[in-house]
Design a protein around this motif. Sequence first.
Motif, short mmCIF file in Angstrom:
data_model
loop_
_atom_site.label_atom_id
_atom_site.label_comp_id
_atom_site.label_asym_id
_atom_site.label_seq_id
_atom_site.Cartn_x
_atom_site.Cartn_y
_atom_site.Cartn_z
N ARG A 236 -1.90 4.46 -6.23
CA ARG A 236 -2.92 4.18 -7.24
C ARG A 236 -2.91 2.72 -7.64
O ARG A 236 -3.96 2.10 -7.82
N ARG A 237 -1.70 2.15 -7.78
CA ARG A 237 -1.61 0.72 -8.12
C ARG A 237 -2.21 -0.14 -7.02
O ARG A 237 -2.90 -1.13 -7.29
N ALA A 238 -1.95 0.23 -5.76
CA ALA A 238 -2.51 -0.52 -4.64
C ALA A 238 -4.04 -0.44 -4.63
O ALA A 238 -4.73 -1.46 -4.46
N ILE A 239 -4.58 0.76 -4.82
CA ILE A 239 -6.03 0.94 -4.82
C ILE A 239 -6.66 0.19 -5.99
O ILE A 239 -7.71 -0.46 -5.83
N ASP A 240 -6.05 0.27 -7.16
CA ASP A 240 -6.60 -0.45 -8.32
C ASP A 240 -6.63 -1.95 -8.07
O ASP A 240 -7.58 -2.63 -8.46
N PHE A 241 -5.58 -2.47 -7.42
CA PHE A 241 -5.55 -3.90 -7.13
C PHE A 241 -6.66 -4.28 -6.14
O PHE A 241 -7.35 -5.29 -6.32
N ILE A 242 -6.83 -3.46 -5.11
CA ILE A 242 -7.89 -3.73 -4.12
C ILE A 242 -9.25 -3.70 -4.79
O ILE A 242 -10.09 -4.60 -4.60
N GLU A 243 -9.51 -2.67 -5.60
CA GLU A 243 -10.81 -2.53 -6.24
C GLU A 243 -11.10 -3.70 -7.18
O GLU A 243 -12.26 -4.12 -7.33
N GLY A 244 -10.07 -4.25 -7.81
CA GLY A 244 -10.27 -5.36 -8.73
C GLY A 244 -10.36 -6.71 -8.06
O GLY A 244 -10.61 -7.71 -8.75
N ASN A 245 -10.17 -6.77 -6.74
CA ASN A 245 -10.14 -8.06 -6.04
C ASN A 245 -10.97 -8.04 -4.76
O ASN A 245 -10.66 -8.75 -3.81
N LEU A 246 -12.04 -7.26 -4.74
CA LEU A 246 -12.83 -7.12 -3.53
C LEU A 246 -13.51 -8.42 -3.11
O LEU A 246 -13.78 -8.63 -1.93
N GLN A 247 -13.81 -9.29 -4.06
CA GLN A 247 -14.49 -10.54 -3.72
C GLN A 247 -13.54 -11.72 -3.67
O GLN A 247 -13.97 -12.86 -3.59
N ARG A 248 -12.24 -11.45 -3.69
CA ARG A 248 -11.24 -12.50 -3.57
C ARG A 248 -10.53 -12.37 -2.23
O ARG A 248 -10.45 -11.29 -1.65
N ALA A 249 -10.03 -13.49 -1.74
CA ALA A 249 -9.23 -13.47 -0.51
C ALA A 249 -7.82 -13.01 -0.86
O ALA A 249 -7.02 -13.78 -1.41
N VAL A 250 -7.51 -11.76 -0.59
CA VAL A 250 -6.19 -11.21 -0.89
C VAL A 250 -5.46 -10.93 0.41
O VAL A 250 -6.08 -10.76 1.47
N LEU B 187 -2.16 -8.69 2.45
CA LEU B 187 -1.39 -7.45 2.38
C LEU B 187 -0.18 -7.60 1.48
O LEU B 187 0.20 -6.68 0.76
N ARG B 188 0.42 -8.78 1.52
CA ARG B 188 1.58 -9.03 0.66
C ARG B 188 1.19 -8.96 -0.81
O ARG B 188 1.94 -8.43 -1.64
N ASP B 189 0.00 -9.48 -1.17
CA ASP B 189 -0.49 -9.38 -2.56
C ASP B 189 -0.61 -7.92 -2.98
O ASP B 189 -0.18 -7.53 -4.08
N ILE B 190 -1.21 -7.11 -2.10
CA ILE B 190 -1.41 -5.69 -2.43
C ILE B 190 -0.07 -4.98 -2.56
O ILE B 190 0.14 -4.17 -3.47
N ALA B 191 0.85 -5.27 -1.63
CA ALA B 191 2.17 -4.62 -1.66
C ALA B 191 2.93 -4.97 -2.94
O ALA B 191 3.55 -4.10 -3.57
N GLN B 192 2.87 -6.23 -3.35
CA GLN B 192 3.56 -6.65 -4.57
C GLN B 192 2.96 -5.97 -5.79
O GLN B 192 3.69 -5.56 -6.70
N ALA B 193 1.63 -5.84 -5.81
CA ALA B 193 0.99 -5.16 -6.94
C ALA B 193 1.39 -3.69 -7.02
O ALA B 193 1.49 -3.11 -8.11
N ALA B 194 1.62 -3.09 -5.84
CA ALA B 194 2.00 -1.67 -5.79
C ALA B 194 3.51 -1.46 -5.98
O ALA B 194 3.96 -0.33 -6.16
N GLY B 195 4.29 -2.55 -5.91
CA GLY B 195 5.74 -2.43 -5.99
C GLY B 195 6.37 -1.91 -4.73
O GLY B 195 7.40 -1.23 -4.77
N LEU B 196 5.78 -2.26 -3.57
CA LEU B 196 6.26 -1.78 -2.28
C LEU B 196 6.48 -2.94 -1.33
O LEU B 196 5.98 -4.05 -1.54
N SER B 197 7.22 -2.70 -0.26
CA SER B 197 7.21 -3.62 0.86
C SER B 197 5.91 -3.42 1.63
O SER B 197 5.19 -2.43 1.41
N VAL B 198 5.58 -4.33 2.53
CA VAL B 198 4.36 -4.16 3.32
C VAL B 198 4.43 -2.89 4.16
O VAL B 198 3.46 -2.14 4.26
N ARG B 199 5.59 -2.64 4.76
CA ARG B 199 5.73 -1.42 5.55
C ARG B 199 5.58 -0.18 4.66
O ARG B 199 4.93 0.80 5.05
N GLY B 200 6.16 -0.23 3.44
CA GLY B 200 6.02 0.88 2.51
C GLY B 200 4.57 1.10 2.10
O GLY B 200 4.11 2.24 1.99
#
Length: 317
Positions: free
Chosen positions: A221-235, A237-250
């Motif tokens: 949910r944290r990952a999806i919320d971050f993606i939805e809030g940054n659709l028009q920004r250059a983000v 995978l590492r940004d998304i993973a950090q927002a979700a509290g995961l490694s990229v593989r996680g």
Amino acid sequence: MRESDWRPQPAFHHAVTDTGQLDSINAGGGLAVSFAPPGKSVHLSFEGSQSKTLSVWRTESRSGFMTKPKMEAELVTIRFVDRGAMVQFDRKGRDRIAGPSQAILTSFDAMRIGQATPGFCAISATVGRDAVMAACRAMFGPDSATVPVFESVVDVQTPGLLSVRATIESLQKRLVAANDDFDMITPLLQEVLLYQLVGNWPLLGRPSSERTPDPTGRAVRRAIDFIEGNLQRAVTLRDIAQAAGLSVRGLQSALKRRIGCSPIQYLIARRLDHADLLVDDGDTISASARRWGFVHMSDFSARYRARFGCLPRETRR
């Protein structure tokens, strides 16, 4: 280092048929290696793009050629051989040979000379060693302290290695055809290439630490919320993973398990959903696409059709 030794080049194309042209490229081509013919005949063609973070190019040669580094750099080169063979000699005199349907990975600072046989054809990429290390930490967690020790020559048979090649091919085509428009997909592909390399290339030694992926719905949910809030920004995978509290593989594992797609697939799908093609606001299709980071119209149309079952112009009509 002289300007002629190396410089960023958004796109380059060289077709060489005589030694004079080869001498000219060596003197002012802005490339990191010098070329020499193995005999009297010369045929060499290569096309690609190079920057401080990534170089990708395709090479063909009927005559074969030899290369020698012109500079010292902390770089890693990945080369997928289609025809002929590439022989590389390191500074200790050891040789490595990659033939058709094989790939070779080389540290630039360890290479002394390379030789391509007649009829050679390959696609290649060069990335920074520090970028590989950063991808390793992002992939396996911050406790990973060492770069994996990769196999030098591998057979290209597994889906993982085929995906590495496919990403290099996609980047080579996109970068050669790039313009000044802001493209949010190409940087993601560059990042994905690093994760594919770290995660799929056969290893002699593994990273010192791997984090078990967090499969919880809250992290997704944290990952999806971050993606939805940054659709028009250059983000990234590492940004998304950090927002979700995961490694990229996680992150990749959790989204695949919970919603059935990768983070990038979800991100691109949601940008397509927001392309606003049904809104008559005076924008052209290309302007609507660019607003959401799609600057290659053929790529946008193909993705749009795959998602919605029709072309953008059909939706607008």
